[in-house]
Design a protein around this motif. Sequence first.
Motif, PDB file in Angstrom:
ATOM      1  N   PHE A  22       0.866  -1.173   0.000  1.00  0.00           N
ATOM      2  CA  PHE A  22       0.000   0.000   0.000  1.00  0.00           C
ATOM      3  C   PHE A  22       0.905   1.226   0.000  1.00  0.00           C
ATOM      4  O   PHE A  22       1.846   1.315   0.787  1.00  0.00           O
ATOM      5  CB  PHE A  22      -0.944  -0.004   1.207  1.00  0.00           C
ATOM      6  CG  PHE A  22      -2.054   0.982   1.042  1.00  0.00           C
ATOM      7  CD1 PHE A  22      -3.198   0.632   0.342  1.00  0.00           C
ATOM      8  CD2 PHE A  22      -1.942   2.277   1.531  1.00  0.00           C
ATOM      9  CE1 PHE A  22      -4.209   1.552   0.141  1.00  0.00           C
ATOM     10  CE2 PHE A  22      -2.947   3.197   1.334  1.00  0.00           C
ATOM     11  CZ  PHE A  22      -4.084   2.835   0.641  1.00  0.00           C
ATOM     12  N   LEU A  25       1.676   7.168   2.789  1.00  0.00           N
ATOM     13  CA  LEU A  25       0.816   8.356   2.911  1.00  0.00           C
ATOM     14  C   LEU A  25       1.408   9.285   3.964  1.00  0.00           C
ATOM     15  O   LEU A  25       2.011   8.810   4.931  1.00  0.00           O
ATOM     16  CB  LEU A  25      -0.591   7.948   3.359  1.00  0.00           C
ATOM     17  CG  LEU A  25      -1.423   7.080   2.415  1.00  0.00           C
ATOM     18  CD1 LEU A  25      -2.710   6.651   3.103  1.00  0.00           C
ATOM     19  CD2 LEU A  25      -1.741   7.840   1.138  1.00  0.00           C
ATOM     20  N   MET A 223     -15.099  -2.363   5.990  1.00  0.00           N
ATOM     21  CA  MET A 223     -13.695  -2.706   6.235  1.00  0.00           C
ATOM     22  C   MET A 223     -13.594  -4.156   6.693  1.00  0.00           C
ATOM     23  O   MET A 223     -14.332  -4.556   7.609  1.00  0.00           O
ATOM     24  CB  MET A 223     -13.146  -1.823   7.362  1.00  0.00           C
ATOM     25  CG  MET A 223     -12.631  -0.529   6.870  1.00  0.00           C
ATOM     26  SD  MET A 223     -11.048  -0.795   6.034  1.00  0.00           S
ATOM     27  CE  MET A 223     -10.945   0.737   5.139  1.00  0.00           C
ATOM     28  N   VAL A 257      -7.785  10.347   0.700  1.00  0.00           N
ATOM     29  CA  VAL A 257      -8.087   9.490   1.858  1.00  0.00           C
ATOM     30  C   VAL A 257      -8.146  10.351   3.130  1.00  0.00           C
ATOM     31  O   VAL A 257      -7.366  11.297   3.284  1.00  0.00           O
ATOM     32  CB  VAL A 257      -7.081   8.317   2.027  1.00  0.00           C
ATOM     33  CG1 VAL A 257      -7.347   7.213   1.023  1.00  0.00           C
ATOM     34  CG2 VAL A 257      -5.649   8.789   1.952  1.00  0.00           C
ATOM     35  N   MET A 258      -9.073  10.001   4.003  1.00  0.00           N
ATOM     36  CA  MET A 258      -9.383  10.902   5.122  1.00  0.00           C
ATOM     37  C   MET A 258      -8.244  11.064   6.126  1.00  0.00           C
ATOM     38  O   MET A 258      -8.134  12.092   6.796  1.00  0.00           O
ATOM     39  CB  MET A 258     -10.648  10.435   5.834  1.00  0.00           C
ATOM     40  CG  MET A 258     -10.554   9.057   6.406  1.00  0.00           C
ATOM     41  SD  MET A 258     -12.151   8.529   7.013  1.00  0.00           S
ATOM     42  CE  MET A 258     -11.770   6.833   7.462  1.00  0.00           C
ATOM     43  N   CYS A 259      -7.356  10.038   6.223  1.00  0.00           N
ATOM     44  CA  CYS A 259      -6.295  10.109   7.237  1.00  0.00           C
ATOM     45  C   CYS A 259      -5.318  11.255   6.980  1.00  0.00           C
ATOM     46  O   CYS A 259      -4.567  11.632   7.881  1.00  0.00           O
ATOM     47  CB  CYS A 259      -5.538   8.788   7.295  1.00  0.00           C
ATOM     48  SG  CYS A 259      -5.063   8.197   5.665  1.00  0.00           S
ATOM     49  N   ASP A 273      -4.326   7.252  13.170  1.00  0.00           N
ATOM     50  CA  ASP A 273      -4.495   7.925  11.873  1.00  0.00           C
ATOM     51  C   ASP A 273      -5.942   7.903  11.406  1.00  0.00           C
ATOM     52  O   ASP A 273      -6.339   8.740  10.595  1.00  0.00           O
ATOM     53  CB  ASP A 273      -3.611   7.251  10.817  1.00  0.00           C
ATOM     54  CG  ASP A 273      -2.136   7.420  11.138  1.00  0.00           C
ATOM     55  OD1 ASP A 273      -1.708   8.572  11.270  1.00  0.00           O
ATOM     56  OD2 ASP A 273      -1.435   6.410  11.288  1.00  0.00           O
ATOM     57  N   CYS A 274      -6.709   6.938  11.863  1.00  0.00           N
ATOM     58  CA  CYS A 274      -8.134   6.872  11.492  1.00  0.00           C
ATOM     59  C   CYS A 274      -8.814   5.895  12.446  1.00  0.00           C
ATOM     60  O   CYS A 274      -8.156   5.196  13.225  1.00  0.00           O
ATOM     61  CB  CYS A 274      -8.298   6.414  10.042  1.00  0.00           C
ATOM     62  SG  CYS A 274      -7.878   4.683   9.792  1.00  0.00           S
ATOM     63  N   PHE A 276     -10.233   3.142  11.758  1.00  0.00           N
ATOM     64  CA  PHE A 276      -9.931   1.733  11.454  1.00  0.00           C
ATOM     65  C   PHE A 276      -8.608   1.335  12.113  1.00  0.00           C
ATOM     66  O   PHE A 276      -8.506   0.270  12.727  1.00  0.00           O
ATOM     67  CB  PHE A 276      -9.875   1.497   9.944  1.00  0.00           C
ATOM     68  CG  PHE A 276     -11.131   1.938   9.246  1.00  0.00           C
ATOM     69  CD1 PHE A 276     -12.354   1.386   9.584  1.00  0.00           C
ATOM     70  CD2 PHE A 276     -11.094   2.928   8.269  1.00  0.00           C
ATOM     71  CE1 PHE A 276     -13.522   1.799   8.971  1.00  0.00           C
ATOM     72  CE2 PHE A 276     -12.254   3.350   7.649  1.00  0.00           C
ATOM     73  CZ  PHE A 276     -13.473   2.786   7.998  1.00  0.00           C
ATOM     74  N   ASN A 277      -7.609   2.199  11.986  1.00  0.00           N
ATOM     75  CA  ASN A 277      -6.330   1.916  12.643  1.00  0.00           C
ATOM     76  C   ASN A 277      -6.528   1.834  14.155  1.00  0.00           C
ATOM     77  O   ASN A 277      -5.868   1.054  14.835  1.00  0.00           O
ATOM     78  CB  ASN A 277      -5.299   3.001  12.314  1.00  0.00           C
ATOM     79  CG  ASN A 277      -4.762   2.862  10.907  1.00  0.00           C
ATOM     80  OD1 ASN A 277      -5.279   2.062  10.119  1.00  0.00           O
ATOM     81  ND2 ASN A 277      -3.736   3.617  10.574  1.00  0.00           N
ATOM     82  N   ILE A 306       1.888   8.122   7.733  1.00  0.00           N
ATOM     83  CA  ILE A 306       0.652   7.475   8.209  1.00  0.00           C
ATOM     84  C   ILE A 306       0.850   5.962   8.173  1.00  0.00           C
ATOM     85  O   ILE A 306       1.452   5.432   7.236  1.00  0.00           O
ATOM     86  CB  ILE A 306      -0.528   7.930   7.312  1.00  0.00           C
ATOM     87  CG1 ILE A 306      -0.799   9.423   7.557  1.00  0.00           C
ATOM     88  CG2 ILE A 306      -1.775   7.092   7.551  1.00  0.00           C
ATOM     89  CD1 ILE A 306      -1.707  10.077   6.548  1.00  0.00           C
ATOM     90  N   ASN A 307       0.352   5.287   9.212  1.00  0.00           N
ATOM     91  CA  ASN A 307       0.478   3.834   9.284  1.00  0.00           C
ATOM     92  C   ASN A 307      -0.542   3.165   8.380  1.00  0.00           C
ATOM     93  O   ASN A 307      -1.746   3.324   8.585  1.00  0.00           O
ATOM     94  CB  ASN A 307       0.192   3.382  10.717  1.00  0.00           C
ATOM     95  CG  ASN A 307       1.457   3.125  11.474  1.00  0.00           C
ATOM     96  OD1 ASN A 307       2.455   2.709  10.887  1.00  0.00           O
ATOM     97  ND2 ASN A 307       1.424   3.372  12.764  1.00  0.00           N
ATOM     98  N   THR A 308      -0.072   2.427   7.396  1.00  0.00           N
ATOM     99  CA  THR A 308      -1.021   1.766   6.484  1.00  0.00           C
ATOM    100  C   THR A 308      -0.781   0.261   6.481  1.00  0.00           C
ATOM    101  O   THR A 308       0.278  -0.217   6.865  1.00  0.00           O
ATOM    102  CB  THR A 308      -0.848   2.294   5.051  1.00  0.00           C
ATOM    103  OG1 THR A 308       0.512   2.121   4.664  1.00  0.00           O
ATOM    104  CG2 THR A 308      -1.225   3.758   4.949  1.00  0.00           C
ATOM    105  N   HIS A 311      -5.758  -3.380   5.087  1.00  0.00           N
ATOM    106  CA  HIS A 311      -7.139  -2.908   5.204  1.00  0.00           C
ATOM    107  C   HIS A 311      -7.346  -1.572   4.478  1.00  0.00           C
ATOM    108  O   HIS A 311      -8.461  -1.208   4.143  1.00  0.00           O
ATOM    109  CB  HIS A 311      -7.547  -2.773   6.679  1.00  0.00           C
ATOM    110  CG  HIS A 311      -6.765  -1.734   7.414  1.00  0.00           C
ATOM    111  ND1 HIS A 311      -5.450  -1.909   7.772  1.00  0.00           N
ATOM    112  CD2 HIS A 311      -7.097  -0.493   7.839  1.00  0.00           C
ATOM    113  CE1 HIS A 311      -5.012  -0.834   8.383  1.00  0.00           C
ATOM    114  NE2 HIS A 311      -6.004   0.047   8.441  1.00  0.00           N
ATOM    115  N   CYS A 312      -6.237  -0.825   4.230  1.00  0.00           N
ATOM    116  CA  CYS A 312      -6.339   0.490   3.586  1.00  0.00           C
ATOM    117  C   CYS A 312      -6.933   0.404   2.178  1.00  0.00           C
ATOM    118  O   CYS A 312      -7.462   1.401   1.673  1.00  0.00           O
ATOM    119  CB  CYS A 312      -4.979   1.168   3.553  1.00  0.00           C
ATOM    120  SG  CYS A 312      -4.378   1.568   5.199  1.00  0.00           S
ATOM    121  N   CYS A 315     -10.289   1.739   1.643  1.00  0.00           N
ATOM    122  CA  CYS A 315     -10.505   3.176   1.402  1.00  0.00           C
ATOM    123  C   CYS A 315     -10.289   3.543  -0.063  1.00  0.00           C
ATOM    124  O   CYS A 315     -10.780   4.575  -0.510  1.00  0.00           O
ATOM    125  CB  CYS A 315      -9.551   4.009   2.254  1.00  0.00           C
ATOM    126  SG  CYS A 315      -9.935   3.971   4.000  1.00  0.00           S
TER     127      CYS A 315
END
Length: 329
Positions: A22, A25, A223, A257-259, A273-274, A276-277, A306-308, A311-312, A315
């Motif tokens: 991924f 970000l 998700m 992406v919102m993060c 970061d979001c 989901f995270n 940002i930690n991805t 699951h990203c 998004c």
Amino acid sequence: MLRYIYKFVLRERVFFVETIHFPNLHREVLTTLQVNIGYKCNQRCSHCHVNAGPERKEMMDNETIKLIPKVLKLYNINILDLTGGAPEIHPLFKDLVIKASSLGVEIIDRCNLTILNEPGHEELGVFLADHNVNIIASLPCYSKENVDKQRGHGVFERSILGLKQLNSLGYGQEETNLKLNLVYNPLGPNLPPSQAKLEEVYRKELYTNFGICFNNLYTLANMPIKRFAAQLANSGELEGYTKLLKEKHNPENLENVMCKTLISVDWQGTLFDCDFNQQLGMKINGKANHIRDLASQNLDLKGQSINTDEHCYGCTAGSGSSCSGALGK
Ligand code: SF4
Ligand code: SF4
């Protein structure tokens, strides 16, 4: 998270063995503080990525709640997005709304609609309208059968009651500024259909059958984490769904992406970061990892990585997905 693509050639054919990487970000200017003030909920939906329910006890404490207006002010953040569980169940929900609204920030309440007619919450709708709180409400279909299947028996009828109450208070009406946005998410392991087309169908069905108006429909992808992932694993569909998300990855969605412009705070004040995270326990990078760190000084968060992870793709697949609906609108 770094992963690599291994390529090899066998009899003039190219094989890609691992295709997970991924893209990296980085955070931009912060516009939204999304705060999960507790996991308690009056519902227990099958797709819930928070595993919320009536039995959950986690609630943000008073000291942590007090830091929220401070952070909004210090970072000049213009949106406070309140989520849960059912955020309105928190005993300090109204205090927080009053304080944040005095700062002039836009407040979003992620409302499940049935909370509006739970005993003890009869005045909630009036309170939200009085404080210009915008509502984002889950309604995964305009049919009773589908909503009850995902969100529990009787939820559809109670959601319609909630929507009628909000309309009567001015929500979703052209002549007011009280926003009522609905959220659709698929019942199973599929991507959402076109947001614009589905919005038209929702508008017609809800108005014709119930006289209900709303502003916008947001389509969200489910998700593959927590309760929904467990459900897919049980039915043997988890691998297929994660593969679908990767295959449908659209790099154009990375831009929005919102993060990039949001920080998520959990009930203990920890930063992610979001949302989901947050549910995956993947903490934010950098020195500030608690809301108290943000409140102590004005930190420069721009450029932070940002930690991805896998699951990203939830998004970026297809039209993209965020807390405000599709990304490629
Ligand atoms: S209403 Fe929302 S928070 Fe509550 S169980 Fe359903 S999806 Fe989860
Ligand atoms: S799940 Fe979405 S919002 Fe969260 S870090 Fe990944 S791309 Fe960003």
